[in-house]
Design a protein around this motif. Structure first.
Motif, PDB file in Angstrom:
ATOM      1  N   SER A  68      67.192  32.301  51.670  1.00  0.00           N
ATOM      2  CA  SER A  68      67.551  30.858  51.245  1.00  0.00           C
ATOM      3  C   SER A  68      66.484  30.099  51.203  1.00  0.00           C
ATOM      4  CB  SER A  68      68.845  30.523  52.114  1.00  0.00           C
ATOM      5  OG  SER A  68      68.974  29.300  51.427  1.00  0.00           O
ATOM      6  N   THR A 127      63.891  31.242  48.597  1.00  0.00           N
ATOM      7  CA  THR A 127      64.290  30.529  47.200  1.00  0.00           C
ATOM      8  C   THR A 127      63.997  29.246  47.240  1.00  0.00           C
ATOM      9  OG1 THR A 127      65.883  32.321  47.248  1.00  0.00           O
ATOM     10  CG2 THR A 127      66.051  30.588  45.716  1.00  0.00           C
ATOM     11  N   GLU A 128      64.415  28.449  48.281  1.00  0.00           N
ATOM     12  CA  GLU A 128      64.396  27.018  48.077  1.00  0.00           C
ATOM     13  C   GLU A 128      62.886  26.662  48.066  1.00  0.00           C
ATOM     14  OE1 GLU A 128      65.193  23.052  47.574  1.00  0.00           O
ATOM     15  OE2 GLU A 128      66.474  24.803  47.613  1.00  0.00           O
ATOM     16  N   GLN A 165      60.159  28.285  47.014  1.00  0.00           N
ATOM     17  CA  GLN A 165      59.901  28.831  45.801  1.00  0.00           C
ATOM     18  C   GLN A 165      60.035  27.676  44.678  1.00  0.00           C
ATOM     19  OE1 GLN A 165      57.646  31.282  45.502  1.00  0.00           O
ATOM     20  NE2 GLN A 165      57.447  30.909  43.282  1.00  0.00           N
ATOM     21  N   ARG A 166      61.222  27.072  44.528  1.00  0.00           N
ATOM     22  CA  ARG A 166      61.796  26.016  43.656  1.00  0.00           C
ATOM     23  C   ARG A 166      60.646  24.848  43.794  1.00  0.00           C
ATOM     24  NH1 ARG A 166      67.387  26.296  45.146  1.00  0.00           N
ATOM     25  NH2 ARG A 166      68.027  28.229  44.162  1.00  0.00           N
ATOM     26  N   GLU A 167      60.486  24.481  45.208  1.00  0.00           N
ATOM     27  CA  GLU A 167      59.523  23.341  45.460  1.00  0.00           C
ATOM     28  C   GLU A 167      58.083  23.445  44.931  1.00  0.00           C
ATOM     29  OE1 GLU A 167      60.049  22.357  49.503  1.00  0.00           O
ATOM     30  OE2 GLU A 167      62.167  22.084  49.574  1.00  0.00           O
ATOM     31  N   ARG A 168      57.736  24.721  45.282  1.00  0.00           N
ATOM     32  CA  ARG A 168      56.456  24.798  44.927  1.00  0.00           C
ATOM     33  C   ARG A 168      56.299  25.098  43.321  1.00  0.00           C
ATOM     34  NH1 ARG A 168      56.426  29.605  49.004  1.00  0.00           N
ATOM     35  NH2 ARG A 168      55.587  28.540  50.812  1.00  0.00           N
ATOM     36  N   LEU A 169      57.088  25.472  42.790  1.00  0.00           N
ATOM     37  CA  LEU A 169      56.991  25.573  41.300  1.00  0.00           C
ATOM     38  C   LEU A 169      57.094  24.043  40.672  1.00  0.00           C
ATOM     39  CD1 LEU A 169      59.379  28.395  40.197  1.00  0.00           C
ATOM     40  CD2 LEU A 169      56.841  28.348  39.806  1.00  0.00           C
ATOM     41  N   ALA A 170      57.887  23.200  41.415  1.00  0.00           N
ATOM     42  CA  ALA A 170      58.083  21.779  40.832  1.00  0.00           C
ATOM     43  C   ALA A 170      56.901  21.017  41.160  1.00  0.00           C
ATOM     44  CB  ALA A 170      59.392  21.097  41.520  1.00  0.00           C
ATOM     45  N   ASP A 171      56.271  21.326  42.224  1.00  0.00           N
ATOM     46  CA  ASP A 171      54.945  20.548  42.971  1.00  0.00           C
ATOM     47  C   ASP A 171      53.659  21.381  42.763  1.00  0.00           C
ATOM     48  OD1 ASP A 171      53.931  18.280  44.218  1.00  0.00           O
ATOM     49  OD2 ASP A 171      54.224  19.440  45.922  1.00  0.00           O
ATOM     50  N   SER A 172      53.549  21.974  41.549  1.00  0.00           N
ATOM     51  CA  SER A 172      52.098  22.818  41.592  1.00  0.00           C
ATOM     52  C   SER A 172      51.232  22.010  40.665  1.00  0.00           C
ATOM     53  CB  SER A 172      52.404  24.001  41.339  1.00  0.00           C
ATOM     54  OG  SER A 172      53.256  24.113  39.852  1.00  0.00           O
ATOM     55  N   ARG A 205      54.134  32.211  50.978  1.00  0.00           N
ATOM     56  CA  ARG A 205      54.787  32.925  50.510  1.00  0.00           C
ATOM     57  C   ARG A 205      54.937  34.328  50.884  1.00  0.00           C
ATOM     58  NH1 ARG A 205      53.502  32.919  45.189  1.00  0.00           N
ATOM     59  NH2 ARG A 205      52.800  34.943  45.317  1.00  0.00           N
TER      60      ARG A 205
END
Length: 139
Positions: free
Chosen positions: A48, A51-52, A54-61, A76
């Protein structure tokens, strides 16, 4: 843990039969199942979090340079390694439960000697005696 098992020597002096009373077997099984549930909870939580994050990293890259990207990749990989280690430990406990059911729990898979109770108390999913484990680690 208390006494792991009793042996009855065969005609050649080698343990011919491995005996454990039902109450002890059930107590060991309950301890292993509790450990399995604990590890499964840790594994689910790790997945969990991965996954969370990874979402944050995609949004803040946006605007990341190579150093930032490398740091995120390293983090990661560490998280995935932790999850894989938990999965391996889950597999070990499941295997110990299977060995308990088949009557092989507490006996070395390699040489067939009884695993010391102290080792099983420290590492309940042990499948090798101390000597065989040391040989394996040297290789």
């Amino acid at each position: 843990m208390a006494k792991a098992t009793e042996t009855r020597p065969g005609s050649n002096g080698v343990a011919a039969e491995r005996v454990r009373d039902e109450a002890e077997t059930e107590r060991i099984r309950q301890a292993l199942v509790a450990r399995l549930d604990e590890l499964q909870g840790e594994y689910d939580q790790a997945l969990s979090e991965i996954t969370e994050l990874q979402r944050e990293r995609l949004a803040d890259s946006a605007g990341d340079d190579l150093a930032d990207t490398g740091t995120k990749t390293f983090e990661r990989e560490q998280e995935i390694t932790l999850a894989n280690t938990l999965l391996e430990r889950i597999t070990q406990v499941e295997r110990a439960i299977d060995r308990l059911g088949s009557g092989n729990y507490g006996w070395c898979e390699r040489c067939g000697t009884q695993i010391p109770v102290e080792r099983l108390a420290a590492f309940p999913s042990a499948t090798l005696c101390v000597s065989c484990k040391q040989l394996e680690e040297r290789r």
